[in-house]
Design a protein around this motif. Structure first.
Motif, short mmCIF file in Angstrom:
data_model
loop_
_atom_site.label_atom_id
_atom_site.label_comp_id
_atom_site.label_asym_id
_atom_site.label_seq_id
_atom_site.Cartn_x
_atom_site.Cartn_y
_atom_site.Cartn_z
N HIS B 60 0.82 -1.21 0.00
CA HIS B 60 0.00 0.00 0.00
C HIS B 60 0.86 1.26 0.00
O HIS B 60 0.41 2.31 -0.45
CB HIS B 60 -0.93 0.03 1.21
CG HIS B 60 -1.99 -1.03 1.14
ND1 HIS B 60 -2.70 -1.27 0.00
CD2 HIS B 60 -2.45 -1.90 2.07
CE1 HIS B 60 -3.55 -2.26 0.23
NE2 HIS B 60 -3.41 -2.66 1.46
N VAL B 64 -1.17 2.53 -3.11
CA VAL B 64 -2.17 3.46 -2.59
C VAL B 64 -1.50 4.77 -2.24
O VAL B 64 -2.05 5.85 -2.40
CB VAL B 64 -2.87 2.88 -1.34
CG1 VAL B 64 -3.84 3.90 -0.75
CG2 VAL B 64 -3.59 1.60 -1.69
N SER B 212 -3.78 -7.95 0.05
CA SER B 212 -3.52 -6.58 0.49
C SER B 212 -4.77 -5.87 0.99
O SER B 212 -4.68 -4.97 1.81
CB SER B 212 -2.86 -5.79 -0.64
OG SER B 212 -3.67 -5.78 -1.79
N TRP B 213 -5.96 -6.24 0.52
CA TRP B 213 -7.17 -5.52 0.93
C TRP B 213 -8.17 -6.39 1.68
O TRP B 213 -8.97 -5.90 2.47
CB TRP B 213 -7.90 -4.94 -0.28
CG TRP B 213 -7.22 -3.76 -0.88
CD1 TRP B 213 -6.39 -3.77 -1.97
CD2 TRP B 213 -7.31 -2.39 -0.47
NE1 TRP B 213 -5.96 -2.50 -2.24
CE2 TRP B 213 -6.51 -1.64 -1.34
CE3 TRP B 213 -8.00 -1.73 0.56
CZ2 TRP B 213 -6.36 -0.26 -1.23
CZ3 TRP B 213 -7.86 -0.36 0.67
CH2 TRP B 213 -7.04 0.36 -0.21
N ASN B 545 -3.60 -3.40 -7.54
CA ASN B 545 -4.37 -3.56 -6.30
C ASN B 545 -5.37 -4.69 -6.41
O ASN B 545 -5.57 -5.46 -5.48
CB ASN B 545 -5.12 -2.27 -5.97
CG ASN B 545 -4.28 -1.31 -5.16
OD1 ASN B 545 -3.74 -1.70 -4.12
ND2 ASN B 545 -4.14 -0.10 -5.63
#
Lengths: 77, 549
Positions: B60, B64, B212-213, B545
């Motif tokens: 991230h 991000v 990751s999410w 992502n």
């Protein structure tokens, strides 16, 4: 005079590549047990050598091109 | 091998002056220097440490955090930086606001450089301890002396040239390590299987280290202890934008570009390799923790019983690379430690001498006087770095400490910049007191909260009461940054409304968005426009992502 950054980069990696490749050819295969039995010095040496030569080639090409354009512009009044 | 590396670097450095002598730098070189100023050994060690400690959520910081921020810098901020002809970020603040805002920023920036250089020093000393078996304290002293000599010999005069070289050295030095490690664990699938063991051992769902999410619905479901709002706002907005938009070590690289268009394209070009960097710096950390959990012995255990994640890369180097290639890897690491440290100490010297000493303490002295002060500042900077290096021994992940420092300095500063650049009503008093409020807010938040399992002190909670306990150090950093940003934003806004403007519209031309002529890109073919590149970058990072969801 502007020195193209690709000359020293290419030069450095060419030298690194040659040294590593030579070391890979000469070294005792036993040291490659830790690298899963692959002669990484030889293979990565070749990769570095190729990268170095490509960089030198690109630098040389743009050097020649800029030389040509300089002579062109001076020949026209 | 090591010796040859050093000898070569020395040889190369002597020809540096050719390169920078007043010539404009092509955008691709500025771009590589831009990312390289950020891709120091600190980043390599720290990101790998985080990859081990927090898993793939570390990405991230890239997909991000860095991507949107770098796009923002290129499209919106660069016109002001490049157009204002300011040489540094504090100088921009002086032009936009006033002398006292610049002074405050110079002080916090100086402190930040000391911490950065101290963290590098710690990591290098640890590396020497591990690889060469030297005593840690001896290594610290030796490192300090080497950096001092390096700076006095003028080794940093043309950093940009070195940085491009170093970028390739780091990439080509570490790539074989990643490839060997991946082959050893059996590819991505093998790695996920090993990481599942890591996750279940720590009491999480099996996928917590490799998604990751997916587990960000609640702080208790992932190793970083974050939920999506705090992550996107704290890391994605306050910390990342703060870092990429205001850290002048990085921004300066773009200012060296040859034209406004090249300067705007610099961060965008840099974003392309930056996007792929997690494969090189986070993946090794994940490999190390996966192998550590299943085979053991890949991470040393610290005095507090937790693994020292900082050692992920050095341990992998020692494990996989035979002599020969090992030399290349170590050269890459040490060279970048040295220049990272030297870069920070030099920046400290510059900021102290010109932005603080010359402006506020003793103006109007001779150049020789300031040069001597600069030398003294370098020595002081290195001594202070030693202190910071010992503080770093308390963190099992140097990225935790680095981001903590950023949350104090860059977090609030970004609010000042945002208001300053987009709202012409922002006043000097508002900016100064806002910035101070932001930094104090950060200190209060840090002083009243604590990451889990830590004792009050250097890791927070030193104000007596602990109001909240965060699940990880990184979670505390993200929230500190967000609090600091909010504090600064609100205070600047309110105070600006109650104080009179000191700068006229004319003085603000080129410094504020509404008073600056728009960049006209219409004459360029569409594929060369910064906007096209920016959109492409955002699309690809969204895609990344989704793949690693």
């Amino acid at each position: 005079m502007n020195l193209d950054v690709r000359f020293p980069i290419g030069g450095m990696f060419t030298i690194f590549g040659v040294i590593l490749t030579a070391y890979g050819l000469a070294s005792d295969p036993a040291i490659y047990a830790r690298s899963l039995g692959i002669n990484v010095n030889l293979w990565w040496g070749l990769v570095l050598l190729a990268f170095g030569l490509v960089m030198l080639g690109l630098a040389y090409r743009s050097y020649r091109r800029s030389k040509l354009s300089v002579t062109d512009s001076t020949s026209t009044p | 091998m090591l010796g040859i590396g050093w000898a070569l670097r020395r040889f190369v450095r002597s020809s540096d002056d050719f390169f920078l002598s007043g010539r404009s730098i092509p955008a691709w070189i500025a771009g590589l220097a831009f990312i390289s100023a950020n891709l120091g050994a600190q980043e390599v060690i720290g990101m790998a440490a985080s990859g081990a400690k927090y898993g793939i959520m570390t990405s991230h910081f890239y997909w991000v955090g860095a991507m949107p921020a770098m796009v923002f810098v290129g499209l919106f901020m660069m016109p002001f930086y490049y157009g204002s002809r300011a040489r540094s970020v504090p100088e921009y603040l002086k032009l936009r606001f006033d002398e006292k805002t610049r002074g405050l920023n110079a002080i916090t920036f100086a402190i930040m450089t000391i911490f950065s250089s101290g963290i590098s020093m710690y990591a290098l000393a640890k590396l020497l301890e591990l690889v060469l078996g030297w005593n840690f304290h001896m290594s610290i002293v030796l490192t300090g002396v080497i950096v001092l000599v390096y700076i006095f010999l003028g080794g940093l005069r043309s950093a940009i040239y070195n940085e491009v070289l170093q970028f390739f050295l780091i990439v080509l030095g570490f790539l074989p390590l990643v490839l060997l490690g991946l082959k050893d664990v059996g590819g991505w699938d093998g790695l996920t299987a090993k990481l599942a063991t890591v996750a279940t051992n720590a009491g999480f769902e099996p996928g917590a280290w490799s998604h990751s999410w997916k587990y960000m619905d609640s702080p208790s479901h992932n190793p970083m202890g974050m939920e999506w709002f705090g992550l996107v706002m704290g890391l994605g907005f306050a910390l990342s934008f703060g870092y990429w938009c205001t850290d002048f070590l990085v921004v300066q690289r773009a200012m060296a570009a040859g034209s406004m268009t090249a300067a705007r394209r610099t961060p965008l070009i840099a974003a392309v390799p930056k996007m792929l960097m997690p494969a090189l710096v986070i993946l090794p950390g994940m490999l190390a923790i996966g192998l550590h959990a299943t085979r053991g012995g890949f991470l040393p255990i610290g005095t507090d019983g937790t693994p020292n994640y900082n050692m992920a890369i050095p341990m992998l180097l020692g494990h996989y690379l035979p002599s020969g290639l090992l030399g290349l890897g170590l050269t890459a690491l040490m060279a970048s430690f040295m220049s990272g440290m030297a870069g920070n100490v030099t920046a400290f010297n510059t900021v102290w001498t010109y932005d603080i000493y010359q402006t506020h303490i003793r103006p109007g002295q001779t150049d020789r006087h300031y040069l001597r002060v600069g030398h003294a500042a370098t020595v002081f900077g290195i001594l202070a770095s030693v202190v910071a290096a010992y503080a770093a021994t308390r963190f099992n992940n140097i990225l935790d400490m680095l981001q903590l420092v950023f949350s104090f300095v860059n977090g609030p500063l970004f609010a000042t910049f945002l208001l300053g650049m987009f709202w012409r009503r922002t006043t000097g008093h508002g900016a100064f007191w806002g910035l101070l409020t932001g930094t104090v807010t950060a200190a209060l938040h840090y002083g009243l909260t604590l990451p889990i399992g830590s004792v009050p002190g250097i890791k927070g909670g030193f104000l007596g009461a602990v109001l909240h306990t965060y699940p990880s150090e990184m979670a505390l950093n993200f929230w500190t940054a967000l609090f600091a940003w909010t504090g600064c934003f609100v205070a600047t806004l309110v105070i600006s409304l109650f104080t009179a403007r000191t700068k006229t519209d004319d003085e603000l031309r080129g410094l504020v968005y509404s008073l600056t002529p728009r960049q006209q890109d219409g004459h360029m073919p569409w594929y060369k426009r910064p906007v096209t590149l920016a959109v492409a970058i955002l699309v690809v990072s969204t895609f990344l992502n989704v793949i690693f969801w």
